[in-house]
Design a protein around this motif. Sequence first.
Motif, PDB file in Angstrom:
ATOM      1  N   GLU A 122     -65.481  -2.318  -6.383  1.00  0.00           N
ATOM      2  CA  GLU A 122     -65.226  -2.698  -7.772  1.00  0.00           C
ATOM      3  C   GLU A 122     -65.079  -4.200  -7.961  1.00  0.00           C
ATOM      4  OE1 GLU A 122     -61.850  -0.537  -9.167  1.00  0.00           O
ATOM      5  OE2 GLU A 122     -62.840   1.429  -8.992  1.00  0.00           O
ATOM      6  N   GLU A 123     -65.129  -4.970  -6.862  1.00  0.00           N
ATOM      7  CA  GLU A 123     -64.920  -6.415  -6.951  1.00  0.00           C
ATOM      8  C   GLU A 123     -66.261  -7.139  -7.081  1.00  0.00           C
ATOM      9  OE1 GLU A 123     -62.510  -7.646  -3.669  1.00  0.00           O
ATOM     10  OE2 GLU A 123     -61.031  -6.063  -4.003  1.00  0.00           O
ATOM     11  N   HIS A 124     -66.953  -6.845  -8.188  1.00  0.00           N
ATOM     12  CA  HIS A 124     -68.261  -7.450  -8.429  1.00  0.00           C
ATOM     13  C   HIS A 124     -68.097  -8.920  -8.819  1.00  0.00           C
ATOM     14  CE1 HIS A 124     -69.589  -3.346  -8.203  1.00  0.00           C
ATOM     15  NE2 HIS A 124     -68.927  -3.012  -9.303  1.00  0.00           N
ATOM     16  N   ALA A 125     -69.228  -9.611  -8.956  1.00  0.00           N
ATOM     17  CA  ALA A 125     -69.201 -11.008  -9.386  1.00  0.00           C
ATOM     18  C   ALA A 125     -68.361 -11.155 -10.650  1.00  0.00           C
ATOM     19  CB  ALA A 125     -70.625 -11.490  -9.649  1.00  0.00           C
ATOM     20  N   ASP A 126     -67.487 -12.156 -10.680  1.00  0.00           N
ATOM     21  CA  ASP A 126     -66.607 -12.343 -11.836  1.00  0.00           C
ATOM     22  C   ASP A 126     -67.383 -12.416 -13.142  1.00  0.00           C
ATOM     23  OD1 ASP A 126     -64.379 -12.328 -10.234  1.00  0.00           O
ATOM     24  OD2 ASP A 126     -64.174 -14.508 -10.162  1.00  0.00           O
TER      25      ASP A 126
END
Length: 239
Positions: A122-126
Amino acid sequence: MLSIRADNTGEATLTITSALALLKKRVEAEGLLVRESTDFTRFEDTIRATSDRYLMEDFSSRFFDLHGSMAFWIGAWDKAHTPVSVQAAKLEDLRDRSLAEHWQQQQRRMFVDPADMAELGEEHADDAFFLRGRIVYHGNLWLRSDMRGKGLAEALTQMGFLVSLLKWSPDYLYGLMAAKSALKGFGLRVGYRRFAPRGTHWVSAPKHIRPDDWLVYSTRSDLAGLAKTIVAEADASPG
């Protein structure tokens, strides 16, 4: 949402079409025939005729019904009618959710469900959590190895960008690029103007997917600026 509207009317449309004509001339100077199509059955047939034979899930009829109102592809062929390059683009209406939320649904459908060993994080590109609107994905870019180093990758990719701009006037156009290519400046050369050092987040990536991709993208205004730059450089060129 970072978005600067620049409607493709009047002078802007003429600039985009002039830039496309210049790019097409550059590609044809290498003895290539370049064509745009919305027939994705033919796209898949063309992919099968390349050395890589790599069809991205995003442009596969296994997962999507692709048609002329929301997708196109561009191919280039040599004088022997052998494929030299392919690329494709499709439009997503993401006014009700972010690009990251879209990935959570679509990447799982394409990659996780068919391969139970893959796990999407879930930690995709900001930046992906802020991009909303009419968004074009550009991908499945391939250029035959003997044609590389001639500036064709840049010219062909820019054609895809500007056809997308002319067709849809999107808020954003994005791709996913290997970190190595992004760091070497390839993304900037082809026309991307914004870079985020992570694309989709994979806890465990499918075997054929790079886990180090960057999100690379341009706004509508960036794409309009690309067209102006191409025309201005041609006007300034002697002869």
